[in-house]
Design a protein around this motif. Structure first.
Motif, PDB file in Angstrom:
ATOM      1  N   ALA A 169      40.742  35.840  34.981  1.00 30.03           N
ATOM      2  CA  ALA A 169      39.591  35.992  35.463  1.00 30.03           C
ATOM      3  C   ALA A 169      39.073  36.908  36.396  1.00 30.03           C
ATOM      4  N   GLY A 170      39.429  38.008  36.203  1.00 25.25           N
ATOM      5  CA  GLY A 170      39.337  38.975  37.753  1.00 25.25           C
ATOM      6  C   GLY A 170      38.289  39.905  37.748  1.00 25.25           C
ATOM      7  N   ALA A 171      37.626  40.919  37.808  1.00 23.31           N
ATOM      8  CA  ALA A 171      36.788  41.455  37.670  1.00 23.31           C
ATOM      9  C   ALA A 171      37.093  42.483  36.280  1.00 23.31           C
ATOM     10  N   ALA A 172      37.774  42.777  35.825  1.00 25.82           N
ATOM     11  CA  ALA A 172      37.408  43.035  34.335  1.00 25.82           C
ATOM     12  C   ALA A 172      37.134  42.260  33.560  1.00 25.82           C
ATOM     13  N   GLY A 173      38.181  41.369  33.595  1.00 30.97           N
ATOM     14  CA  GLY A 173      38.132  39.909  32.833  1.00 30.97           C
ATOM     15  C   GLY A 173      36.847  39.677  32.580  1.00 30.97           C
ATOM     16  N   VAL A 227      41.727  33.132  30.309  1.00 25.92           N
ATOM     17  CA  VAL A 227      43.214  31.613  30.742  1.00 25.92           C
ATOM     18  C   VAL A 227      43.549  32.671  32.239  1.00 25.92           C
ATOM     19  N   ASP A 228      43.948  31.845  32.985  1.00 21.93           N
ATOM     20  CA  ASP A 228      43.932  32.390  34.611  1.00 21.93           C
ATOM     21  C   ASP A 228      44.712  31.634  34.902  1.00 21.93           C
ATOM     22  N   HIS A 229      46.013  32.121  35.976  1.00 24.94           N
ATOM     23  CA  HIS A 229      47.168  30.501  36.359  1.00 24.94           C
ATOM     24  C   HIS A 229      46.737  30.455  37.846  1.00 24.94           C
ATOM     25  N   VAL A 230      45.326  30.850  38.380  1.00 23.58           N
ATOM     26  CA  VAL A 230      45.287  30.308  39.946  1.00 23.58           C
ATOM     27  C   VAL A 230      44.489  29.853  39.809  1.00 23.58           C
ATOM     28  N   SER A 261      37.194  41.363  48.729  1.00 23.97           N
ATOM     29  CA  SER A 261      37.268  42.922  49.157  1.00 23.97           C
ATOM     30  C   SER A 261      36.635  43.492  50.294  1.00 23.97           C
ATOM     31  N   GLY A 262      36.481  44.828  50.131  1.00 31.09           N
ATOM     32  CA  GLY A 262      35.207  45.610  50.906  1.00 31.09           C
ATOM     33  C   GLY A 262      35.294  44.297  52.528  1.00 31.09           C
ATOM     34  N   GLY A 263      36.095  44.851  52.966  1.00 26.70           N
ATOM     35  CA  GLY A 263      36.410  43.527  54.324  1.00 26.70           C
ATOM     36  C   GLY A 263      35.332  42.284  53.639  1.00 26.70           C
ATOM     37  N   CYS A 292      32.718  43.270  49.686  1.00 28.07           N
ATOM     38  CA  CYS A 292      33.143  43.642  48.153  1.00 28.07           C
ATOM     39  C   CYS A 292      32.510  45.048  48.353  1.00 28.07           C
ATOM     40  N   ASN A 293      32.665  46.305  47.684  1.00 23.09           N
ATOM     41  CA  ASN A 293      32.494  47.273  47.836  1.00 23.09           C
ATOM     42  C   ASN A 293      32.668  47.783  46.526  1.00 23.09           C
ATOM     43  N   PHE A 294      31.458  47.477  45.655  1.00 25.09           N
ATOM     44  CA  PHE A 294      31.663  46.987  44.518  1.00 25.09           C
ATOM     45  C   PHE A 294      30.825  48.268  43.389  1.00 25.09           C
ATOM     46  N   ALA A 296      48.744  38.260  41.932  1.00 23.62           N
ATOM     47  CA  ALA A 296      49.102  39.599  40.927  1.00 23.62           C
ATOM     48  C   ALA A 296      50.560  39.001  40.127  1.00 23.62           C
ATOM     49  N   THR A 297      50.823  39.432  39.204  1.00 22.65           N
ATOM     50  CA  THR A 297      51.761  39.726  38.451  1.00 22.65           C
ATOM     51  C   THR A 297      51.671  40.895  36.977  1.00 22.65           C
ATOM     52  N   GLY A 298      53.203  41.463  36.783  1.00 24.90           N
ATOM     53  CA  GLY A 298      53.170  42.620  36.245  1.00 24.90           C
ATOM     54  C   GLY A 298      52.934  42.090  34.333  1.00 24.90           C
ATOM     55  N   GLY A 340      40.655  47.346  32.998  1.00 26.30           N
ATOM     56  CA  GLY A 340      41.091  46.847  34.028  1.00 26.30           C
ATOM     57  C   GLY A 340      41.745  47.509  34.910  1.00 26.30           C
ATOM     58  N   GLU A 341      42.531  47.212  35.813  1.00 29.83           N
ATOM     59  CA  GLU A 341      43.386  48.196  36.758  1.00 29.83           C
ATOM     60  C   GLU A 341      45.210  48.067  35.954  1.00 29.83           C
ATOM     61  N   ALA A 342      45.323  47.103  34.684  1.00 28.74           N
ATOM     62  CA  ALA A 342      46.811  46.659  33.812  1.00 28.74           C
ATOM     63  C   ALA A 342      46.715  48.318  33.241  1.00 28.74           C
ATOM     64  N   GLY A 399      36.344  52.938  47.584  1.00 27.74           N
ATOM     65  CA  GLY A 399      35.456  53.543  47.619  1.00 27.74           C
ATOM     66  C   GLY A 399      34.289  52.420  46.341  1.00 27.74           C
ATOM     67  N   GLY A 400      34.830  51.639  45.676  1.00 25.63           N
ATOM     68  CA  GLY A 400      33.995  50.993  44.630  1.00 25.63           C
ATOM     69  C   GLY A 400      34.530  51.477  43.471  1.00 25.63           C
ATOM     70  N   TYR A 401      35.166  52.957  43.567  1.00 30.31           N
ATOM     71  CA  TYR A 401      36.183  53.109  41.795  1.00 30.31           C
ATOM     72  C   TYR A 401      36.652  51.988  41.795  1.00 30.31           C
ATOM     73  N   ASN A 402      37.168  51.950  41.873  1.00 27.49           N
ATOM     74  CA  ASN A 402      38.744  51.050  41.312  1.00 27.49           C
ATOM     75  C   ASN A 402      37.563  49.823  40.536  1.00 27.49           C
ATOM     76  N   PHE A 403      36.562  48.636  41.541  1.00 29.03           N
ATOM     77  CA  PHE A 403      36.207  48.113  40.407  1.00 29.03           C
ATOM     78  C   PHE A 403      34.809  48.745  39.139  1.00 29.03           C
ATOM     79  N   GLN A 404      34.357  49.470  39.681  1.00 27.40           N
ATOM     80  CA  GLN A 404      33.394  49.669  38.556  1.00 27.40           C
ATOM     81  C   GLN A 404      34.399  50.654  37.207  1.00 27.40           C
TER      82      GLN A 404
HETATM   83  P1  FDA Z   1      42.021  41.594  39.339  1.00 31.77           P
HETATM   84  O1  FDA Z   1      43.141  41.892  40.278  1.00 31.77           O
HETATM   85  O2  FDA Z   1      41.333  41.379  39.595  1.00 31.77           O
HETATM   86  O3  FDA Z   1      42.389  40.433  38.314  1.00 31.77           O
HETATM   87  C1  FDA Z   1      43.549  40.070  37.537  1.00 31.77           C
HETATM   88  C2  FDA Z   1      43.678  38.448  37.119  1.00 31.77           C
HETATM   89  O4  FDA Z   1      44.513  37.908  36.240  1.00 31.77           O
HETATM   90  C3  FDA Z   1      43.831  37.090  38.922  1.00 31.77           C
HETATM   91  O5  FDA Z   1      42.921  36.367  38.636  1.00 31.77           O
HETATM   92  C4  FDA Z   1      45.276  36.417  38.418  1.00 31.77           C
HETATM   93  O6  FDA Z   1      45.071  35.764  39.037  1.00 31.77           O
HETATM   94  C5  FDA Z   1      45.255  36.864  37.008  1.00 31.77           C
HETATM   95  N1  FDA Z   1      46.921  36.648  36.141  1.00 31.77           N
HETATM   96  C6  FDA Z   1      47.718  37.659  36.793  1.00 31.77           C
HETATM   97  N2  FDA Z   1      49.072  37.416  36.630  1.00 31.77           N
HETATM   98  C7  FDA Z   1      48.442  36.667  35.567  1.00 31.77           C
HETATM   99  C8  FDA Z   1      49.027  35.829  34.603  1.00 31.77           C
HETATM  100  N3  FDA Z   1      50.951  36.234  34.692  1.00 31.77           N
HETATM  101  N4  FDA Z   1      48.693  34.536  34.196  1.00 31.77           N
HETATM  102  C9  FDA Z   1      47.701  33.957  34.326  1.00 31.77           C
HETATM  103  N5  FDA Z   1      46.299  34.806  35.187  1.00 31.77           N
HETATM  104  C10 FDA Z   1      46.934  35.766  35.710  1.00 31.77           C
HETATM  105  N6  FDA Z   1      38.364  47.519  45.044  1.00 31.77           N
HETATM  106  C11 FDA Z   1      36.792  47.878  45.066  1.00 31.77           C
HETATM  107  O7  FDA Z   1      36.600  49.049  43.878  1.00 31.77           O
HETATM  108  N7  FDA Z   1      36.308  48.487  46.262  1.00 31.77           N
HETATM  109  C12 FDA Z   1      36.663  47.649  47.191  1.00 31.77           C
HETATM  110  O8  FDA Z   1      35.867  46.887  48.093  1.00 31.77           O
HETATM  111  C13 FDA Z   1      37.846  46.636  46.777  1.00 31.77           C
HETATM  112  N8  FDA Z   1      38.607  46.344  47.830  1.00 31.77           N
HETATM  113  C14 FDA Z   1      39.887  45.459  47.555  1.00 31.77           C
HETATM  114  C15 FDA Z   1      40.930  44.865  48.891  1.00 31.77           C
HETATM  115  C16 FDA Z   1      41.901  44.003  48.678  1.00 31.77           C
HETATM  116  C17 FDA Z   1      42.553  43.354  50.093  1.00 31.77           C
HETATM  117  C18 FDA Z   1      42.292  44.875  47.658  1.00 31.77           C
HETATM  118  C19 FDA Z   1      43.765  43.456  47.073  1.00 31.77           C
HETATM  119  C20 FDA Z   1      42.210  45.447  45.628  1.00 31.77           C
HETATM  120  C21 FDA Z   1      40.209  46.178  46.663  1.00 31.77           C
HETATM  121  N9  FDA Z   1      40.044  46.299  45.493  1.00 31.77           N
HETATM  122  C22 FDA Z   1      38.857  46.865  45.819  1.00 31.77           C
HETATM  123  C23 FDA Z   1      40.323  46.676  44.207  1.00 31.77           C
HETATM  124  C24 FDA Z   1      40.279  45.633  42.794  1.00 31.77           C
HETATM  125  O9  FDA Z   1      40.098  44.578  43.665  1.00 31.77           O
HETATM  126  C25 FDA Z   1      40.438  46.318  42.193  1.00 31.77           C
HETATM  127  O10 FDA Z   1      41.228  47.224  41.302  1.00 31.77           O
HETATM  128  C26 FDA Z   1      40.108  44.824  40.536  1.00 31.77           C
HETATM  129  O11 FDA Z   1      39.815  43.953  41.367  1.00 31.77           O
HETATM  130  C27 FDA Z   1      40.881  45.127  38.993  1.00 31.77           C
HETATM  131  O12 FDA Z   1      40.964  43.969  38.545  1.00 31.77           O
HETATM  132  P2  FDA Z   1      41.067  43.760  37.461  1.00 31.77           P
HETATM  133  O13 FDA Z   1      40.155  42.987  36.779  1.00 31.77           O
HETATM  134  O14 FDA Z   1      42.134  44.563  36.349  1.00 31.77           O
HETATM  135  O15 FDA Z   1      42.469  42.594  38.367  1.00 31.77           O
END
Ligand code: FDA
Length: 391
Positions: free
Chosen positions: A11-15, A32-35, A45-47, A50-52, A168-170, A363-365, A373-378
């Motif tokens: 349940a992160g940005a991409a999910g 479904v998310d484990h946290v 993010s972004g202090g 959120c640099n969205f 975060a997990t693998g 997403g990041e996987a 600079g917001g590229y990863n959220f995009q």
């Molecule tokens: P994301 O990490 O967001 O979500 C993954 C989800 O999966 C989490 O909710 C996690 O709990 C869950 N999960 C993991 N393992 C699991 C398991 N085994 N079982 C169930 N659930 C599980 N980017 C940007 O563009 N602008 C910004 O300002 C920032 N700032 C920033 C600050 C900091 C401190 C960090 C660490 C990162 C950033 N980023 C960023 C990067 C950005 O946060 C990142 O690229 C995206 O959150 C990736 O989105 P995802 O949904 O792929 O993963």
């Protein structure tokens, strides 16, 4: 046993974006998310603002074994589409340098927006569910400590390896391997760089100093803030170059990116002959840095006595100080993970695995990493939205 049409793990940005898009197409979605908190990285993010996204989003701002892979998703759901969504939700935002867009208020507004979009799509979000098994026969089956879910479609959205203490997990990488998908080498990205030995000894003394600099490695150069830390170098300029840095490589730091240091020092030699080099450098750089540079790297004659060779040596240090990091700070504080599920395994349009129909990865996987600079959220929004249209 809970039957649904689509299971999204993460349940992160991409999910959340994927789930909202699919739910709004009338599909039954369970996330479904484990946290216990959705979108925890969005919140920090972004202090906290959120640099969205970034106005300059373009494929060449992403690292991947296949640099063309991002094109389709970024086109189907662009930064403009995300900005439109932010505007529809009346979230105030502002632009910072290099096209970075931030919320005026808290990053929570972005998370609330995604949760609202999920609610419109009647998405069922299950937090605090520890995954205990994942398998596929005619459908995907996800087992958790709070029940099992089955669905014909599964989306892996569990992100990368960065910041394990936030959850975060693998998982996605391991699951992909189990489904027979290739995973490229992973390493921490957007991460501070460490130094060792004598170099660290004097860098550490500069801890806390920040200035604008241009950092380069090969053809890549980034001009942003550089921060000295007790373990080495950080700040946006270093985080950017860290994506390109490989063990053993040297980086070059231009401390005076607007000036030709030879010309500046030659002019001061003529106009300030009695001043010591340290004094002159203190006028060009933060004083503590100037003193540190001279004490560790340069003689300190008066400008009148500065030889041609010494002037060239000082200028080279100012415009092209070469340093060899010993490593990075690692996944503990890296903002992203470089590498991931091999893009060759996925459709760039739908993010569906070519070998495993019904399985999508977003997403990041995926082996896609953006600049700071917001590229990863995009990428998370774009890939999530595209998969959401296809599931
Ligand atoms: P994301 O990490 O967001 O979500 C993954 C989800 O999966 C989490 O909710 C996690 O709990 C869950 N999960 C993991 N393992 C699991 C398991 N085994 N079982 C169930 N659930 C599980 N980017 C940007 O563009 N602008 C910004 O300002 C920032 N700032 C920033 C600050 C900091 C401190 C960090 C660490 C990162 C950033 N980023 C960023 C990067 C950005 O946060 C990142 O690229 C995206 O959150 C990736 O989105 P995802 O949904 O792929 O993963």
């Amino acid at each position: 046993m809970f039957e649904t049409e689509i299971i999204v793990i993460g349940a992160g940005a991409a999910g959340l974006m994927c789930a909202a898009a699919a739910g709004q197409r009338g599909r039954r979605v369970v996330v479904v998310d484990h946290v216990g908190q959705a979108g925890s990285k969005i919140l920090i993010s972004g202090g906290g603002r959120c640099n969205f996204t970034n106005l300059g989003v373009a494929p060449d701002r992403y690292l991947s074994a296949n640099p063309h892979f991002v094109k389709s998703a970024l086109k189907q759901f662009s930064q403009t589409d995300f900005i439109d969504m932010v505007r529809r939700h009346r979230i105030a935002f502002h632009e910072r340098r290099w096209g970075k867009l931030f919320c005026d208020g808290s990053a929570r507004a972005i998370l609330d927006m995604l949760l609202d979009e999920c609610a419109v799509g009647r998405v069922d979000i299950r937090l605090g569910h520890r995954v205990t098994g994942l398998s596929k026969s005619d459908r995907f089956r996800l087992d958790t400590d709070r029940g099992s879910f089955v669905a014909p479609r599964l989306v892996l959205a569990t992100g990368g390896l960065s910041i394990p203490k936030m959850g975060a997990t693998g998982f996605a990488l391991d699951a992909a391997r189990r489904f027979g998908l290739a995973v490229t080498e992973t390493r921490p990205g957007l991460v501070p760089l460490r130094f060792g030995g004598d170099e660290l000894a004097w860098l550490r003394a500069l801890s806390g100093i920040s200035l604008e600099a241009e950092i380069s490695l090969g053809k890549r150069r980034f001009r942003e803030a550089l921060l000295f830390t007790h373990r080495g170098l950080s700040g946006p300029a270093i985080l950017q170059i860290s994506n390109y840095w490989r063990s053993g490589q040297a980086i070059s730091v231009n401390l005076l990116p607007d000036d030709d240091a030879i010309a500046v020092l030659a002019e001061r030699k003529a106009s300030r002959p009695k001043a010591e080099l340290k004094t002159i450098l203190s006028e060009l750089l933060p004083a503590r840095l100037a003193h540190g540079l001279v004490d560790s790297h340069l003689p300190n004659p008066t400008m009148a006595n500065l030889s041609k060779g010494q002037l060239a040596q000082a200028a080279a240090l100012l415009n092209g100080w070469t340093l060899v990091p010993t490593g990075s700070e690692g996944y503990g504080i890296a903002e992203v993970t470089l590498g991931g599920i091999d893009t060759d395994e996925l459709s760039s349009k739908t993010l569906e695995a070519k070998k495993v129909p019904g399985l999508h990865v977003v997403g990041e996987a995926v082996d896609v990493t953006g600049w700071l600079g917001g590229y990863n959220f995009q990428w998370a929004w774009s890939s999530g939205w595209c998969a959401g249209q296809a599931v």
